[in-house]
Every structure is written in C-alpha cells, then in structure tokens.
Scaffold this active site. Structure first.
Site, PDB file in Angstrom:
ATOM      1  CG  ASP A  71      -4.315   1.533   4.828  1.00  0.00           C
ATOM      2  OD1 ASP A  71      -4.962   1.492   5.922  1.00  0.00           O
ATOM      3  OD2 ASP A  71      -4.899   2.619   3.942  1.00  0.00           O
ATOM      4  CD  GLU A 113      -1.758   6.005   2.826  1.00  0.00           C
ATOM      5  OE1 GLU A 113      -2.571   6.955   2.032  1.00  0.00           O
ATOM      6  OE2 GLU A 113      -2.442   4.891   3.010  1.00  0.00           O
ATOM      7  CG  HIS A 170      -6.662   6.744   4.607  1.00  0.00           C
ATOM      8  ND1 HIS A 170      -6.815   6.518   3.289  1.00  0.00           N
ATOM      9  CD2 HIS A 170      -7.786   7.001   5.196  1.00  0.00           C
ATOM     10  CE1 HIS A 170      -8.228   6.335   3.070  1.00  0.00           C
ATOM     11  NE2 HIS A 170      -9.026   6.762   4.050  1.00  0.00           N
ATOM     12  CG  ASP A 182      -1.852   1.291   1.122  1.00  0.00           C
ATOM     13  OD1 ASP A 182      -2.836   0.916   0.525  1.00  0.00           O
ATOM     14  OD2 ASP A 182      -1.686   2.092   1.868  1.00  0.00           O
TER      15      ASP A 182
END
Length: 594
Positions: free
Chosen positions: A178, A34, A173, A32
C-alpha cells in the site's frame, strides 16, 4: 527489516525553510500502517511499511510486522491476511519505534488518510515515552480531493487512485504494498499540481487544505516578494490601498493570506479586489511597525480596522481663564494651558473629566466668567459641588490653589491627591453597599489614571530632542534607531562583523528633522511613540546617546500601575467581581502610601 538508505543534504538545504523546497528536492517517507482496527488510543499496530523517495527515486524502505500484544479480530485477518501466528515472533511497537523515527528524521511524512496513520504513531510514542518529531505531513487523499474531479475518479480510495494513475502495485491491505502504491499516487498528483502552479512543499500542503477559489486564483500576488522585514500594501486596479500590514518576512506573511489558515471574511473580500502587492522594505521590524502606522493614517485602507484615524483623538484642556475649567478639544495649542490625553474618544475624555470633578472643586460650567461682574450660580453650587466662582465666592488665587494647581500637579507629577480622593469615595460607597455607584467611580478613576500614566510616559521621551539606541538583530548586526521628540527619524541595520558606528553616524546625518511641539506627542501619533517606547524599554536595547535626561516623575502616575491593573481587571469582570474589588479597600488604601 530492510536497512534504509540515506542521502546527505547540502548545508543550504538543511538551513533553509523546508516549506520553500521544491517538490522535486524534498525527501518524502510514504507510510502505511495496518492495525487491529478501532481508534488510535485503543487499537494496536500490526504492520508498518514505508518507502523513502526523493525526486522520483526510491532511497530506502522500512517494513516490519508488529506484535500488538492482543489478538487480531477475525475480520482484520480476512481483510489483511495477517494472522496471530504471523505476529507472534514480531517485535512490539516499542522496539520498532526508534528505528522508524530515525527513518522519518528530516523527511516529510506522506500517507493516504494521514490523520489515521499519524494518530496511531503519536499514540504509540506517547505510551512508550518517545517524543513525536512532528514532521510536516502531506495527505494524498486530501490532495486528490482538490486536484481531481468527480468526473475523473468516483471516489478518493487508494485502490481507485492507484488504478487512475496506473500504478503497477495494486493495494491489498498489506503495509509495504500500500505504501508503494501511495508513492505512485503521490507522483501522479505532483504532475497534476503543476497545472495549479504548485511547485513547493508548502504550497502542496496548503493546497490540500480548504482554501477558497479566490485564494487559489490570487496566490500569484505573492510571487517575487522579498524575504525581509517591512510593510506590504494590497492595491486595487486603480492603485488604491486596500490593506496595509507588516511582517518580519514580507513574502512569508503575504503567502499566508492564500492559505487555509486565513478565514476572515473581510480579507477574502479584499483578496478578490486586489491586483498587486507592493512591498516596502525596512531596516528592521520597528521601522516596519512605524511605517505601517503612517501608511494606514495616510491612506485609510478600507480593510484595516485599527489605526485608521490616529488624528481622531481628543484632549482634556484646563483653560487659562481667571477661573479655569476643563474642556474637551481636538488639538493642542501653545497657549500655556494644561492638557491631559490623548483620549481615543470623547466619551473616555468625559469619563476622566468626571473623575476630576469628583476629586477637585473645578467648575463644570462653560460660561466665560468676569472678575468684575458676578453672575447667578447654578444648581451645582447649591449642592455644594462647585465653589461658585461665578458669584465670586472664591478668589482667583484660592481657586488656583485648591483646584487648578492640584490638577496640573496630578497630570504632570504626583496624582495622589486625585487618586486618594476617589479611592476614599469608593471606599465609603462600598461600605454603604452602594456597589453600582462605587463601580461608576472606579471607571472614572481608571480613565483618569490610565490617561495620566500614558501621558507622563509619552512626555518623558517627547521632550528629548534626540535619542539614539541600538540592539542586536540576532545575526550579528545591530538594529539602530534615531528618535527625535518621540518620532522615529531614522532607522538602519549595521552588517554583521562590522563596527556599528559608521552606520549609526550615517543614520543621524540623514535623519528626518523634527521640531518640538506644544504637547507630549507633537511630532508623532501616540501609537507611534508607544511602539518606539516598547522597543527602547526592552532589556536588550542599549541607549547610545541622548540629548538630555530621560526621566519620569519620581512620584508619578506609574507608581499606581498595580492599582490601575486591579481596577481594570475588576471593571472587565462580572458583578460578583465588582463587589469583591470595591469592598477590599484596605489593600488599596495601603497602596496609596507606597
């Protein structure tokens, strides 16, 4: 960053097809990202979290903040809790990529809405000179869309799916959390995939794509097929052949019919009617190609578009009359006549015949002429386009010397007399700006020359009683063929690290008996012989034995291949290309004298 843990796979695992691995035996990196928001080519990565798992066990983690080299938008800080101050001491993406790519090596990449994450990573690799390893990718969002109904989950958001599968980690998040939630979603989806009979990585990836209900329902037809070269036949409930195909790997090819890459409407219809798939194992790919042609010809499967009627060819025949004429016939006969072909359609044969009439003074009527009793001439004689043998204006001997013999020479040896005549007429018309008429003549030249090149190639191999050839198969063995009069009579593959002679001798002893026929392709279809020729003409093929000399005319039609290619290219172009091709006559004139 935490140091990842690794598991050394077995040699068999490393060498086999990853798509065929069971889900339990596959190593996944669940990732994941960000980011600062926006598109991959304009935004930056702020955090990476990845978890390596296999068989439900966590093998290692990769987690780091990343300095994007730009300020973080306020709404991103509110969403993720990541601030500029947190990122100031973090490494830039170019420093993180080597470790991340090493962590990904040999694993399947998993992400929720994978195209987004993969897009950022590929863009970062491109910007900083790293090669993207192009791993197999599994998108948990895409799998969930097909595995879960709207009654079960209202949407396919990560937070919704994590709650549905009772993940102990709540997505927030932040990259690592995540990623761990996505791991739980992944394992939950794997349990659900079992009810769809999805057990391998390849099946899971294809399941995530837009396959039809028919493809999903019929995918069991691919079960148990061998991973060998050969032919596969889709059959209906009444055992009728619906579709025949060939592949170097039967099982892999048949499975592809049940994937999202197969979008042909007629194949979808065929899959709905199929009840089983029959596999015909072959010694090597050439034998598979030939058997495919023969099966299609024998069964005329409704869903095969090509090669269904190889017997529907025609020939141009120069009759054996006192004053011979051209006739379009469907079969060859041992009658001493000269034949040109085969042509795929009567129209193409008539186009080539028109080219002959433009170049040689052959009569065009279909009358049976008597050497004793003349008959009135037709309008072509009055126009000077026929020597009028009907009125005995030309003797049998002169007609043979000026018309019949040049035709035989053109199709069996040197076609220059025909080509030069047509090219001269094309040049005259182009100089007179009669481009449309020149283009018509060019199409006749193409039809005639293409048929002559093809027949001379076929005749060269067909006249040989036997040709034995071999080529390396890529794994240490030899692919062996026995060709008799242009027909594949036997095929075999010798095992690696063994002398091929015993296999070759056995193939010759068990080969099909093939009798010669009256024409250039009497023992096989032209398409079969051309497939064999393509195999024999490969630079890595070795001729072991031949029953005679395999030769073509020194000044045969093949020397006009460049001219033929140019004419065909011009014929497929637009009007401007047509004009340019027929006006540049100087190069063509020189080519005739090569």
């Amino acid at each position: 960053m935490a140091q990842p843990a690794y598991v050394q796979g077995t040699l068999d695992t490393l060498m086999s097809d990853p798509a065929a691995h069971s889900l339990a035996d596959t190593t996944f990196v669940v990732l994941d990202l960000e980011t600062t928001g926006g598109a991959a080519d304009g935004g930056g990565v702020t955090e990476i979290g990845a978890v390596k798992v296999r068989g439900g066990e966590e093998l290692g983690i990769f987690a780091t903040l990343v300095n994007p080299g730009e300020r973080i938008p306020a709404f991103i800080t509110v969403l993720t809790g990541i601030t500029d101050a947190m990122l100031a001491p973090a490494p830039p993406i170019e420093s993180v990529l080597p470790s991340l790519l090493e962590f990904l090596r040999g694993a399947v990449l998993v992400a929720h809405n994978a195209p987004y994450d993969v897009g950022f990573l590929k863009a970062a690799c491109a910007r900083h000179g790293y090669q993207w390893p192009n791993p197999k990718v599994l998108d948990t969002a895409a799998v969930a869309r097909r595995a879960l109904t709207r009654d079960e989950v209202p949407n396919r958001k990560l937070s919704t799916l994590a709650q549905f599968f009772r993940s102990p980690v709540t997505p927030n998040h932040r990259a690592l959390d995540d990623a761990r939630a996505t791991v739980d979603v992944l394992h939950g989806l794997f349990e659900r995939l079992g009810s769809f009979k999805i057990h391998t990585l390849g099946d899971a990836i294809e399941f995530a794509k837009a396959v039809t209900p028919t493809q999903r329902r019929q995918r069991h037809l691919a079960d148990g097929l061998p991973h060998v070269p050969g032919v596969y036949v889709f059959r209906s409930a009444d055992d009728r052949a619906l579709y025949v195909g060939t592949s170097k790997d039967i099982a892999t090819r048949v499975r592809s019919y049940f994937t999202a890459s197969e979008k042909r409407a007629r194949i979808s219809e065929m899959l709905g009617a199929a009840t089983r798939v029959e596999a015909v194992e072959c010694a090597h790919p050439l034998e598979a190609e030939v058997r495919e042609l023969r099966l299609i010809a024998a069964h005329s499967p409704p869903y095969n578009r090509r090669s269904k009627h190889p017997d529907r060819v025609v020939w141009l025949k120069l009759t054996t009359e006192a004053w011979p004429r051209l006739s379009v016939v469907r079969k060859l006969a041992d009658d001493g006549a000269a034949y040109l072909g085969p042509f795929s359609s009567r129209r193409t044969a008539e186009l080539a015949a028109a080219g002959v009439y433009d170049a040689l003074p052959l009569r065009q009527c279909a009358h049976t002429l008597s050497v004793r009793t003349p008959m009135p001439a037709c309008a072509l004689a009055e126009l000077g386009r026929c020597p009028a043998p009907c009125e005995h204006r030309i003797s049998v001997e002169d007609y043979a010397a000026t018309a019949a013999l040049p035709f035989r020479t053109a199709i069996h040896g040197d076609p220059e007399i025909v080509v030069a005549s047509l090219m001269g007429r094309i040049e005259a018309m182009s100089q007179g700006r009669r481009y449309e008429e020149a283009a018509v003549l060019r199409s006749r030249l193409v039809a005639l020359l293409r048929a002559t090149v093809r027949m001379q190639r076929l005749a060269a191999i067909t006249r040989l009683a036997e040709v034995v050839a071999a080529r390396r198969d890529g794994v240490g063995g030899w692919e062996i063929v026995v060709v008799r009069h242009g027909r594949l009579a036997a095929a075999a593959t010798s095992p690696p690290r063994e002398h091929p002679r015993p296999t070759l001798d056995a193939a010759r002893l068990t080969a099909e008996t093939v009798l010669p026929g009256p024409g250039p392709v009497p023992a096989a279809t032209a398409e079969e012989t051309e497939r064999i020729l393509a195999w024999l003409e490969r630079p890595d093929t070795r001729l072991v034995e031949t029953s005679g000399d395999w030769v073509s005319p020194v000044r045969g039609a093949a020397r006009f291949s460049t001219l033929l290619n140019r004419a065909e290219a011009a014929a497929s172009g637009k009007d401007s290309a047509v004009r340019s091709s027929v006006t540049d006559r100087s190069d063509d004139a020189r080519s005739l004298r090569l």
